[in-house]
Design a protein around this motif. Structure first.
Motif, short mmCIF file in Angstrom:
data_model
loop_
_atom_site.label_atom_id
_atom_site.label_comp_id
_atom_site.label_asym_id
_atom_site.label_seq_id
_atom_site.Cartn_x
_atom_site.Cartn_y
_atom_site.Cartn_z
N PHE A 93 0.83 -1.21 0.00
CA PHE A 93 0.00 0.00 0.00
C PHE A 93 0.86 1.26 0.00
O PHE A 93 0.65 2.16 -0.80
N LEU A 94 1.87 1.30 0.90
CA LEU A 94 2.73 2.48 0.92
C LEU A 94 3.49 2.62 -0.40
O LEU A 94 3.72 3.73 -0.88
N PHE A 95 3.84 1.49 -0.99
CA PHE A 95 4.47 1.56 -2.31
C PHE A 95 3.53 2.25 -3.29
O PHE A 95 3.91 3.14 -4.03
N ALA A 96 2.27 1.84 -3.24
CA ALA A 96 1.31 2.34 -4.21
C ALA A 96 1.03 3.82 -4.00
O ALA A 96 0.78 4.55 -4.96
N VAL A 97 1.10 4.28 -2.75
CA VAL A 97 0.89 5.71 -2.50
C VAL A 97 1.91 6.51 -3.29
O VAL A 97 1.62 7.57 -3.83
N MET A 98 3.13 5.95 -3.39
CA MET A 98 4.17 6.66 -4.13
C MET A 98 4.09 6.37 -5.62
O MET A 98 4.68 7.08 -6.42
N PHE A 99 3.42 5.31 -5.99
CA PHE A 99 3.46 4.86 -7.38
C PHE A 99 2.05 4.89 -7.97
O PHE A 99 1.70 4.08 -8.80
N GLY A 100 1.23 5.86 -7.52
CA GLY A 100 -0.17 5.82 -7.90
C GLY A 100 -0.42 6.23 -9.34
O GLY A 100 -0.39 7.42 -9.67
N ASP A 101 -0.63 5.27 -10.20
CA ASP A 101 -0.99 5.53 -11.59
C ASP A 101 -1.55 4.23 -12.12
O ASP A 101 -0.85 3.23 -12.18
N TRP A 102 -2.83 4.26 -12.47
CA TRP A 102 -3.39 2.95 -12.79
C TRP A 102 -2.96 2.39 -14.11
O TRP A 102 -3.02 1.18 -14.35
N GLY A 103 -2.46 3.25 -14.99
CA GLY A 103 -1.86 2.73 -16.22
C GLY A 103 -0.61 1.93 -15.93
O GLY A 103 -0.47 0.77 -16.34
N HIS A 104 0.30 2.56 -15.15
CA HIS A 104 1.53 1.85 -14.77
C HIS A 104 1.20 0.64 -13.93
O HIS A 104 1.85 -0.40 -14.04
N GLY A 105 0.19 0.80 -13.08
CA GLY A 105 -0.23 -0.33 -12.23
C GLY A 105 -0.64 -1.52 -13.07
O GLY A 105 -0.27 -2.66 -12.75
N ILE A 106 -1.36 -1.27 -14.16
CA ILE A 106 -1.80 -2.40 -15.00
C ILE A 106 -0.59 -3.07 -15.65
O ILE A 106 -0.52 -4.30 -15.72
N CYS A 107 0.40 -2.25 -16.06
CA CYS A 107 1.61 -2.87 -16.63
C CYS A 107 2.26 -3.79 -15.62
O CYS A 107 2.64 -4.93 -15.93
N LEU A 108 2.41 -3.29 -14.37
CA LEU A 108 3.02 -4.12 -13.33
C LEU A 108 2.20 -5.37 -13.10
O LEU A 108 2.72 -6.47 -12.93
N LEU A 109 0.87 -5.19 -13.11
CA LEU A 109 -0.03 -6.31 -12.84
C LEU A 109 0.17 -7.40 -13.89
O LEU A 109 0.25 -8.59 -13.57
N LEU A 110 0.30 -6.96 -15.14
CA LEU A 110 0.50 -7.95 -16.21
C LEU A 110 1.80 -8.72 -15.97
O LEU A 110 1.83 -9.95 -16.09
N GLY A 111 2.85 -7.95 -15.61
CA GLY A 111 4.13 -8.62 -15.33
C GLY A 111 3.99 -9.63 -14.21
O GLY A 111 4.44 -10.77 -14.31
N ALA A 112 3.34 -9.21 -13.12
CA ALA A 112 3.18 -10.09 -11.97
C ALA A 112 2.36 -11.31 -12.35
O ALA A 112 2.67 -12.44 -11.95
N LEU A 113 1.32 -11.10 -13.15
CA LEU A 113 0.47 -12.24 -13.54
C LEU A 113 1.23 -13.23 -14.41
O LEU A 113 1.07 -14.44 -14.27
N VAL A 114 2.09 -12.69 -15.29
CA VAL A 114 2.90 -13.60 -16.11
C VAL A 114 3.77 -14.47 -15.22
O VAL A 114 3.85 -15.69 -15.38
N LEU A 115 4.42 -13.81 -14.23
CA LEU A 115 5.29 -14.57 -13.34
C LEU A 115 4.51 -15.63 -12.58
O LEU A 115 4.96 -16.75 -12.40
N THR A 171 9.79 2.14 -9.86
CA THR A 171 9.35 1.03 -9.03
C THR A 171 10.40 0.72 -7.99
O THR A 171 10.10 0.54 -6.81
N LEU A 172 11.64 0.71 -8.46
CA LEU A 172 12.72 0.40 -7.54
C LEU A 172 12.81 1.44 -6.43
O LEU A 172 12.95 1.12 -5.25
N SER A 173 12.72 2.71 -6.82
CA SER A 173 12.90 3.74 -5.78
C SER A 173 11.72 3.74 -4.84
O SER A 173 11.89 3.85 -3.62
N ALA A 174 10.51 3.56 -5.37
CA ALA A 174 9.36 3.51 -4.47
C ALA A 174 9.46 2.29 -3.55
O ALA A 174 9.14 2.36 -2.36
N PHE A 175 9.96 1.19 -4.10
CA PHE A 175 10.14 -0.02 -3.29
C PHE A 175 11.11 0.25 -2.15
O PHE A 175 10.84 -0.08 -0.99
#
Lengths: 819, 351
Positions: A423-445, A779-783
């Motif tokens: 959640f705190l990561f997302a507060v810094m990374f709030g963008d649902w377009g980028h979020g969907i890209c990450l989601l696709l990556g995570a789902l592939v993995l 992503t890395l810096s927010a992480f």
């Protein structure tokens, strides 16, 4: 209150598993089986009772050595298989279990066979090489001789003796004997030596020859047509054929010595063309024969290797297990009668029955008369920390463990980290377009989980794959936060209805000067899209995100302090509750809890009050009237009260605890000022290696300094940690500004041109910037910032992290750490 | 710029200094030696070494082990480390590192030349050579009949060429000549190395001059003791002493005229740093002198690590590793020949 807390249902992951210290007394005959059953179970951690002994003084050193020898043989097979680039079928062949002794014999046989085959083929290869070289020398050197003969036939009439030196050359000796007939003795004549040498050495060779003969020689060279395999390294080497003409007996010995020193092989070449032809024919036919033999040998060897290759993986794991078992057995002690082995170690309480059952099975299977004694003991040493994680929680547990392994039974922050971290990561990374890209990556993995988990991945992929569930939650939360921020690659969308604002008139000319008017209800979810591009976009979003960060921070820090209450409650330390938890709660909440309250009130009432002013003047002149900054009735007395409470809380958390500890210590040892005599009886009882030894010293100044450091850290930390949470706002701002820049200055700019190439280039730049800068770097810096907020701001409120991990003896973990 | 190395040293030398200090941390400790000395067989030694940095080099050795295999593999590790450092080094460190190997080169040249004199097989001799002192045309040394040829044919290509200027004679090679050649070469080498270090300046010069002076003095003492009772004249003997070191020049005068070990001892006891070495020995004894010198050297080499930003650590590390390999060889030999009582005779503990 306490009853309520006691009645709460227990959380699995909050406390580490209860452990118990166990002594095992194992009869020698069933020891090996018992240990291997425990290894299969993987829930028992042995203590090394022979730590003072060097490895070769231990009991089972011979077996360990034998295992090492076997694994050396296996490595040899593996290496051989790899060299022949044989693809061994990885199908585990069903085959009855074989005993270790049998395996040892088999391995020795295989190795012997293989070494013999290798040496045979090496011999063959060597004679093959010699023949090949001879053939090349014949071809090339013959050419030189012919040309030199044509040049000056008369002068070189005596040029007929050739020098032959090749001791190890047996195969063709019979063939060459006829050539060895002494030529016409001729001391002054010109002779020659022909041979072949590695390409890399030619220059130095020539120079050396020149020096040794003082320039009285003629050196001819020609590159060989084929490469020759070096039998040692099995690499192909390029060689050069040479012919040296010289005169004199001394020069000959010198040149021969030099040839030997440079590893040049000399071959005799007859002068006569007919003889040359004859030789060439003979050599060629022998070459063909040898080639056939070599091929047959190779096939035979490959067959043997592939039969080994079938079992290799199984044998390797078997030997590895055996070695681990003997290594573990070496940690055990013999008891006095030498009939039993005594082992000590830790196991989780839930696994007690499983372990006992495994031990019984071992007794039964090895037909032992005496059972294995499983005997609980108590230990002073703190038990290891063991959390039962699954593939979802393990990544979060890793995040916590990277800071420090929890003390035994201490509250585990990983429980909360599962949600708060993404959640705190997302507060810094709030963008649902980028979020969907990450989601696709995570789902592939995750979709390829079963396939990827068996493979060896690169270090980067390994990290990504290990954190796939973290990535999944991070992406889901960033979609959520992105919807709140209303950003899709920095573009706002009207998803939840129309904007609440509109222009004053249809031309919209004053939208950027006087602003818009609100004409309907507030936008139902997240930020109104009309803020985008308006003059007050930044002030509005900054104020929103800043306040949100403080709220989140105060809540998380409070959670940390509350966890410290659960810890003290769990360990039954009321001093910590009364003199640490309570003042800390009061201090944090009277200052920053109050600030959070003001923020919420301001949001609810829509007041114009300046919160900086309120907070600053709360310290500078608490009695002064608040004026227009007053948010609610009774604010001034409340502020004075809170300030006083905060002031009181500081000495409260500083002084009482050390003094009370001192008093308790004195009470406990009242009348025992002389201390206990260390009687010899006592000393005997204390086993030198056992976990039962400890002496506690009470040092008041140390305790006091410790407490002072803690209090100061907390007081200063309350301010700095709250400020530290502002990084949520800062990073989120940076992220949205960066994506705006890429969108507007790259994509929109390129789209402004009516040219396909420019548009494509713009699109490419935009997508690369999005992928590498926004999706990877950001992503890395927010992480990292989320990591810091958890490790420092959250965990320092309650987490000691000075435990050690439970490392059970387990075959499953064995296969990973080797090779 | 003495004292200011810290400013610039790490630009080129920092990485390698870190590497060499890391390697140094892998040296065997006293506890390791204690365990090794208790070993019963060579297998035990292998097992113990497999837990140290030598592990990967020994693990694939088939079981009946020989002392030579252990020493060979341990040396291989040293050579690998050296080569790695040499690859990474820039000037002047790379030259410095190359200087370290010249001593081995001299030894190898002497080994091959003596070997051929006694008609040994060249390949066999090559296997005995120290891998650090190998050069391209080393095998050709067998061709040479006298010093002049030796120089003209082979050594002119090697870095040893300049050191040869003193000993180019047309004499045929014999044992005595070769030994004199070795010492002359060594003298020239040490002097050159010393000058090179002085040129580098700073802490390197300070530390290396100390270490090299010790080396020169030790050689002077050894030459004196070994030449007692031979036909070497006093003047010839003096010519073999290096022209620096603590003993230079007055100690050399006295050493040159010494006729027995006790006279050498009397000379050396005038020099405080060497007093302690000789005070350990009883009168007339020279057997334990080597060990005493080795111990003193190890002590000095370890001290080189106390200071930062200089090249002495590379020299010191190489020497310490070599000492360690000598120790391992001695221990393995003792174990292999069942002479465990003599294990401690020649082992020099490094830490």
């Amino acid at each position: 209150m306490d009853d309520f807390i006691d009645n709460l249902p227990p959380m699995d992951l909050l406390r580490s598993e209860k452990m118990t210290f166990v002594q095992l007394i194992i009869p020698v005959e069933s020891a090996h089986r018992a240990i291997s059953y425990l290894g299969e179970l993987g829930l028992f951690q042995f203590r090394d009772l022979n730590a003072d002994k060097s490895p070769f003084q231990r009991t089972f050193v011979n077996q360990v050595k034998r295992c090492a020898e076997m694994s050396r043989k296996l490595r040899f097979f593996k290496d051989q298989i790899r060299r022949t680039s044989l693809i061994s079928s990885m199908h585990p062949v069903l085959q009855p279990d074989i005993e270790l002794e049998e395996l040892e014999i088999q391995l020795a046989e295989h190795e012997h066979e293989l070494i013999e085959m290798n040496s045979n083929s090496e011999k063959l290869r060597q004679s093959y090489n010699e023949l090949l070289e001879f053939k090349m020398v014949l071809q090339k050197a013959g050419g030189f001789l012919v040309s030199s003969n044509n040049h000056a036939v008369s002068e070189d009439r005596e040029l007929d003796e050739n020098v032959y030196s090749n001791d190890g050359y047996v195969e063709t000796a019979s063939l060459l004997e006829q050539e060895m007939r002494p030529g016409r003795p001729d001391q002054s004549g010109l002779r020659f030596i022909s041979g072949i040498i590695c390409n890399s050495k030619v220059l130095r060779f020539e120079r050396m020859l020149f020096r040794a003969t003082r320039g009285n020689m003629l050196f001819n060279q020609a590159p060989a047509d084929e490469q020759i395999m070096d039998p040692l390294s099995t690499e192909m080497v390029e060689k050069t054929v040479f012919v040296v003409f010289f005169s004199g007996e001394q020069a000959k010995t010198k040149i021969l010595k030099i040839c030997e020193a440079f590893g040049a092989n000399c071959y005799p070449v007859p002068e006569d063309i007919t003889k040359q032809r004859q030789l060439t024919r003979e050599v060629s036919s022998r070459l063909a024969e040898l080639e056939a033999t070599l091929d047959a040998g190779m096939r035979h060897r490959n067959k043997a290797l592939s039969s080994v290759g079938f079992h290799l993986a199984k044998w390797m794991s078997m030997v590895r297990r055996e070695k681990a078992v003997y290594d573990t057995l070496n940690m055990l002690n013999f008891d006095v009668t030498k009939k039993c082995l005594v082992g000590e170690g830790w196991c989780p309480i839930f696994a007690k029955t499983q372990i006992q059952e495994a031990l019984q099975r071992a007794t039964f299977d090895s037909n032992s008369q005496v059972g294995i004694i499983f005997h609980l003991m108590d230990a002073v040493e703190s038990p290891p920390t063991y959390f039962r994680t699954n593939r979802f929680t393990s990544a979060y547990q890793e995040i916590v463990d990277a800071y420090g392994v929890a003390r035994y039974q201490e509250a585990n922050p990983a429980v909360y980290t599962v949600i708060t971290f993404p959640f705190l990561f997302a507060v810094m990374f709030g963008d649902w377009g980028h979020g969907i890209c990450l989601l696709l990556g995570a789902l592939v993995l995750i979709a390829r989980e079963s396939k990827l988990s068996g493979q060896k991945l690169g270090s980067f992929m390994e990290m990504l794959f290990g954190g796939r569930y973290v990535l999944l939650l991070m992406s889901l939360f960033s979609i959520y936060c992105g919807l709140i921020y209303n950003e899709f690659f920095s573009v706002p969308y009207h998803i939840f209805g129309e904007s609440a604002y509109k222009c004053r008139d249809s031309t919209c000319h004053d939208a950027h000067t006087t602003g818009l008017v609100k004409y309907q209800d507030t936008y139902p979810f997240g930020v109104d899209p009309s803020w985008r591009g308006s003059r007050s976009e930044l002030p509005f979003l900054n104020s929103l995100k800043m306040k949100m960060s403080i709220l989140l921070g105060v809540v998380q820090m409070n959670l940390g302090i509350i966890l410290s209450y659960f810890n003290s409650h769990f360990f039954g330390s009321s001093i910590d509750i009364r003199y640490q938890f309570v003042p800390q709660m009061i201090f944090l909440n009277s200052l920053f809890g109050y600030l959070a309250l003001l923020i919420v009130i301001k949001w609810c009432t829509g007041s114009q009050a300046d919160l900086y002013h309120v907070m600053i003047y709360m310290f500078l002149s608490p009695t002064e009237d608040l004026g227009e900054n007053q948010l609610f009735w009774g604010q001034r007395p409340l502020q004075i009260l809170l300030l006083l409470l905060a002031l009181v809380a500081v000495p409260w958390m500083l002084f009482p605890k050390p003094f009370i500890l001192k008093k308790l210590h004195l009470e406990r040892f009242q009348g025992r000022t002389y201390g206990m005599l260390g009687t010899s009886e006592m000393d005997l009882e204390v086993e030198p290696d056992s976990a039962r030894q400890h002496h506690e010293e009470f040092n008041f100044s140390e305790v006091f300094v410790h407490q002072m450091i803690h209090s100061i850290e907390f007081v200063l930390g309350a301010v700095s940690n709250t400020a530290s949470y502002l990084r949520l706002w800062a990073l989120s701002l940076a992220h949205s500004e960066l994506s705006t820049v890429f969108y507007e200055k790259v994509l929109l700019l390129a789209w402004g041109y009516d040219n396909l190439v420019i548009r494509l280039v713009g699109l490419a730049v935009f997508s690369f910037a999005t992928a590498f800068i926004l999706l990877m770097m950001e992503t890395l810096s927010a992480f990292l910032h989320a990591l810091r907020l958890h490790w420092v701001e959250f965990q320092n409120k309650f987490y000691h992290g000075d435990g050690y991990k439970f490392r059970p003896f387990s075959f499953a973990s064995l296969n990973e750490d080797e090779d | 710029m003495y004292g200011f190395e810290a400013l610039t040293f790490n630009i080129h030398g920092g990485y390698l200094e870190a590497i060499v200090r890391g390697h140094r941390a892998g040296l065997l400790t006293a506890a390791d030696y204690n365990n090794l000395c208790q070993c019963e067989t060579l297998e035990d030694i292998k097992m113990h070494l497999s837990a140290t940095e030598y592990g990967p080099y020994l693990q694939n050795e088939p079981s009946p082990l020989h002392t030579t295999t252990i020493v060979e593999k341990c040396t291989l590790k040293l050579v690998d480390e050296y080569k790695h450092m040499l690859c990474q080094a820039t000037e002047p460190l790379s030259t410095f590192l190359e200087y370290i190997t010249y001593g081995h080169m001299i030894d190898n040249v002497v080994l091959i030349v003596t070997g051929t004199l006694h008609e040994r097989d060249v390949q066999e001799l090559l296997e005995k050579c120290h891998p650090l002192g190998m050069f391209d045309s080393i095998a050709t040394l067998a061709v040479a009949q006298n010093m002049r040829e030796l120089y003209r044919l082979v050594l002119v290509d090697t870095p040893l060429a300049p050191y040869f200027s003193e000993c180019i004679t047309s004499e045929d090679l014999d044992d005595m000549n070769i030994e004199i050649m070795r010492n002359t070469l060594y003298k020239a080498y040490l002097e050159d190395f010393y000058r090179f270090c002085q040129k580098l300046g700073g802490a390197t010069a300070e530390i290396m001059s100390d270490l090299l002076a010790f080396e020169a003095d030790r050689r002077a003492v050894n030459i004196t003791i070994n030449s007692i009772g031979t036909e070497l004249t006093r003047d010839d003997r003096r010519k073999l002493y290096s022209s620096f070191g603590l003993l230079y020049p007055y100690g050399h005068e006295e050493l040159a005229v010494s006729e027995d070990v006790d006279q050498v001892r009397a000379v050396m006891e005038k020099y405080p740093p060497y007093q302690s070495i000789f005070s350990k020995l009883s009168y007339g004894e020279s057997q334990m002198l080597d060990k005493a010198f080795y111990e003193e050297e190890v002590k000095r080499l370890c001290l080189a690590f106390e200071q930062q930003f200089h090249y002495g650590v590379f020299f010191a590390y190489m020497r310490l590793r070599e000492q360690e390999i000598r120790n391992l060889m001695w221990i393995s030999e003792c174990v292999a020949q069942n002479q465990k009582s003599r294990v401690h005779d020649s082992v020099v503990f490094i830490f």
